[in-house]
Every structure is written in structure tokens, then in C-alpha cells.
Scaffold this motif. Structure first.
Motif, short mmCIF file in Angstrom:
data_model
loop_
_atom_site.label_atom_id
_atom_site.label_comp_id
_atom_site.label_asym_id
_atom_site.label_seq_id
_atom_site.Cartn_x
_atom_site.Cartn_y
_atom_site.Cartn_z
N VAL A 150 91.54 47.21 94.81
CA VAL A 150 90.53 48.11 95.35
C VAL A 150 89.97 48.91 94.18
CG1 VAL A 150 90.02 49.87 97.07
CG2 VAL A 150 91.93 48.30 97.44
N VAL A 152 87.06 51.45 92.41
CA VAL A 152 86.06 52.51 92.62
C VAL A 152 85.57 52.94 91.25
CG1 VAL A 152 85.62 54.81 93.58
CG2 VAL A 152 87.28 53.29 94.69
N ALA A 257 85.07 49.58 96.41
CA ALA A 257 85.00 50.60 97.47
C ALA A 257 84.12 51.77 97.07
CB ALA A 257 86.41 51.08 97.80
N VAL A 260 81.92 53.31 99.70
CA VAL A 260 82.67 54.02 100.74
C VAL A 260 82.83 55.49 100.37
CG1 VAL A 260 84.86 54.15 101.98
CG2 VAL A 260 83.90 51.92 101.34
N TRP A 272 83.97 51.22 104.89
CA TRP A 272 85.31 50.74 104.50
C TRP A 272 85.62 49.42 105.21
CZ3 TRP A 272 89.21 51.69 101.13
CH2 TRP A 272 90.46 51.11 101.42
N VAL A 276 85.57 46.60 102.49
CA VAL A 276 86.93 46.52 101.96
C VAL A 276 87.89 45.82 102.93
CG1 VAL A 276 88.89 47.82 101.04
CG2 VAL A 276 86.54 48.62 100.62
#
Length: 306
Positions: A150, A152, A257, A260, A272, A276
Motif C-alpha cells: 500500500v 502513499v 492509496a 484516498v 479506498w 485499494v
């Protein structure tokens, strides 16, 4: 250190092997899901989403969350956030002892076999990539693994981390930290390595000796240092993931993500699920349904893997 010992109950499969016509008994590879990412990126949320979609149990691989105590400071998943999913190695170890990568590998391996005995999928999640790397190296050829990342963007994540520290402050962080302050404490061992404990040392040493203005300055300095060191940790974690991918050759399925974290409320939840949770569930579903004899390094479909 107590440990649950489980006998592997995975059925054996007969395959022809020798010219004499005898057949060897070989154990099919077990399947394990790994969830990686920098601190604050949503790893725990994803692991629980997956565990409620597939028959799974979660093994924590965060080297600080493994200790008892500091639930707010270490951002442990609450019972509500766990949503009834069994969690292993979460808040189970003595905070004054040193829990090494070797300890983790041994106990996580036992947990994996126990989970497989219950015919469930082990999901390993946490930000301590050195622990995950050591465990995968210990796997040898016994397990087939699927690794999800994940991701970001750092500017967005740093902003979120700063906000989260402020929320932790309002959630009782100072009171939770105070019992762990020791004038001669060793910040290189046990739970005292957690970000927050050494940063608040000066505040706890001087809070009773200074006026309110100085006390507030010390508090603000400590909070600033917690935010800065958490961001530095996120950068370090990200660098290790890139190394595992580019140098070690791990097939890590990246899911972004970032969008999000740029939304709020129901819009964030919808993003999300779309960006994701659903793509990762699709990757895991394909992984679980594929032949156990295939290589764990093959490419699986991902909607936003670069």
C-alpha cells in the motif's frame, strides 16, 4: 517465551518420482499473504479487509506493536478495528525484553502452521520490513507468497502522519508514555525504542521543575520530534520496499492509496474500496486459486501496478 506448537495437517500429495515406480510423498506449498507499506499508509485496514473477505488470520510483523503497552503511541489496531479477526503477535511480548528478528521468525512460523492447520490463510502485516524479509528467507521452498504494497506519496503521507500524532496527543499519548519514562532508561531496548518514548525524555525530566511556558515549549518540541521521526521512519520503510523490489527481485504488487488520503468521510471510504481493497482482493483471489506448484514470483494482475 511460551509458544503454541501445532502439527502441520496439510494433506500430502502422491507424485511419481523414481524409475522403480515408487511414489514420493511431497507436501504442497502453503500460501501466505504479506501486506507492506510505510507507517500510516493503511496496512492494517487492508489486512482486516482481506481477512474478512477470505478465511484468514493476521500475524503482526511490527517490531514495536509486538510488545504489551503503548497502544495509542504505537497505533495498535483496536478491537473494533480488528473486526473479530484473530491477530497474532500483537501486544503479546514483555515490553522490557528484546524481541529479535530471529524470535519473530520462530514465533511467526509457528503461527503460520497453526493457522494453516485451521485451514485459513496467514496474512502477515507490519512496517518492519526487516522482519518480513528474514521470514521470507526462512520460508525456503515451503511457502508460496503474495506481497501487497500500500503506497502513499510522501508529501501526502507526511501530512497525514502529522495529523495522526495530533490525534494521538488528544487521545492520551502523554499519559500513556509517562510510566515508561525512566531517568536511566535504555532507549535501545524493548518497547522504549518506540517513537515517542525518547522524544518525551526532556519533557518528563523537566516538567515539574519549570514554569507553564517552558513546559509547553518542551511539550511542543517533543511532539515536533515525534512527527519528524515518524516521517523519517516512513521514508526508511519505503526505501527498504524499493530495495526488496529492485535489488532482491521481489514481486511486490503496488497499490496506490494517495487519492484516498486526499479525500474525507464517505468519499475516502469509497475511494479506498475502489482503489485499494477491491484490487487487492482480486490479486489475492487469483493467488489463492492458482496452482500451488507455480512460482511465487510470477506476475499477478493489478489495476494500478506500475
Amino acid at each position: 517465551m511460551s509458544r503454541v506448537m501445532c502439527r502441520p495437517t496439510q494433506p500430502l500429495k502422491n507424485v511419481p518420482s523414481s524409475p522403480s515406480g515408487q511414489r514420493e510423498m511431497v507436501r504442497p506449498k502453503g500460501k501466505v499473504v504479506l501486506v507492506m507499506g510505510a507507517t500510516g499508509s493503511g496496512k492494517t485496514r487492508l489486512s482486516v479487509d482481506l481477512a474478512t473477505s477470505f478465511p484468514s488470520e493476521i500475524i503482526n510483523s511490527d517490531k514495536i506493536q509486538v510488545y504489551e503497552g503503548l497502544d495509542v503511541v504505537t497505533n495498535k489496531a483496536t478491537k473494533e478495528e480488528q473486526r473479530g479477526v484473530p491477530h497474532h503477535l500483537l501486544g503479546t511480548q514483555n515490553p522490557n525484553t528484546e524481541f529479535t528478528a530471529s524470535d519473530f521468525c520462530e514465533m511467526a512460523s509457528d503461527a503460520i502452521e497453526c493457522i494453516r492447520q485451521r485451514e485459513k490463510i496467514p496474512i502477515i502485516v507490519g512496517g518492519s520490513n526487516s522482519y518480513i524479509e528474514a521470514l521470507v528467507e526462512r520460508f525456503g521452498g515451503r511457502y508460496e507468497w503474495c506481497c501487497l504494497w500500500v503506497d502513499v506519496s510522501m508529501p501526502v503521507l507526511h501530512s497525514y502522519v502529522s495529523q495522526r500524532v495530533d490525534e494521538m496527543l488528544g487521545g492520551g499519548m502523554v499519559g500513556e508514555l509517562r510510566p515508561f519514562f525512566k531517568p536511566n532508561g535504555d532507549y535501545s531496548r524493548g518497547i522504549r525504542k518506540a517513537i515517542g518514548v525518547p522524544e518525551f525524555d526532556a519533557y518528563f525530566r523537566r516538567e515539574a521543575l519549570v514554569n507553564n511556558e517552558t513546559r509547553m515549549r518542551l511539550l511542543n518540541d517533543a511532539v515536533r520530534d515525534v512527527k519528524r521521526n515518524t516521517c523519517l521512519l516512513a521514508c526508511k520503510q519505503l526505501g527498504r520496499i524499493h530495495k526488496l523490489r529492485s535489488v532482491k527481485g521481489w514481486n511486490i504488487h503496488r497499490v496506490s492509496a494517495t487519492c484516498v488520503f486526499q479525500k474525507h468521510g464517505q468519499e475516502a471510504n469509497a475511494a479506498w474500496n475502489t482503489l485499494v481493497a477491491h484490487p487487492c482482493a482480486s490479486i489475492v483471489s487469483h493467488f489463492l486459486s492458482s496452482s500451488s506448484n507455480a512460482s511465487s514470483s510470477r506476475r499477478l494482475p493489478s489495476t494500478n501496478q506500475p
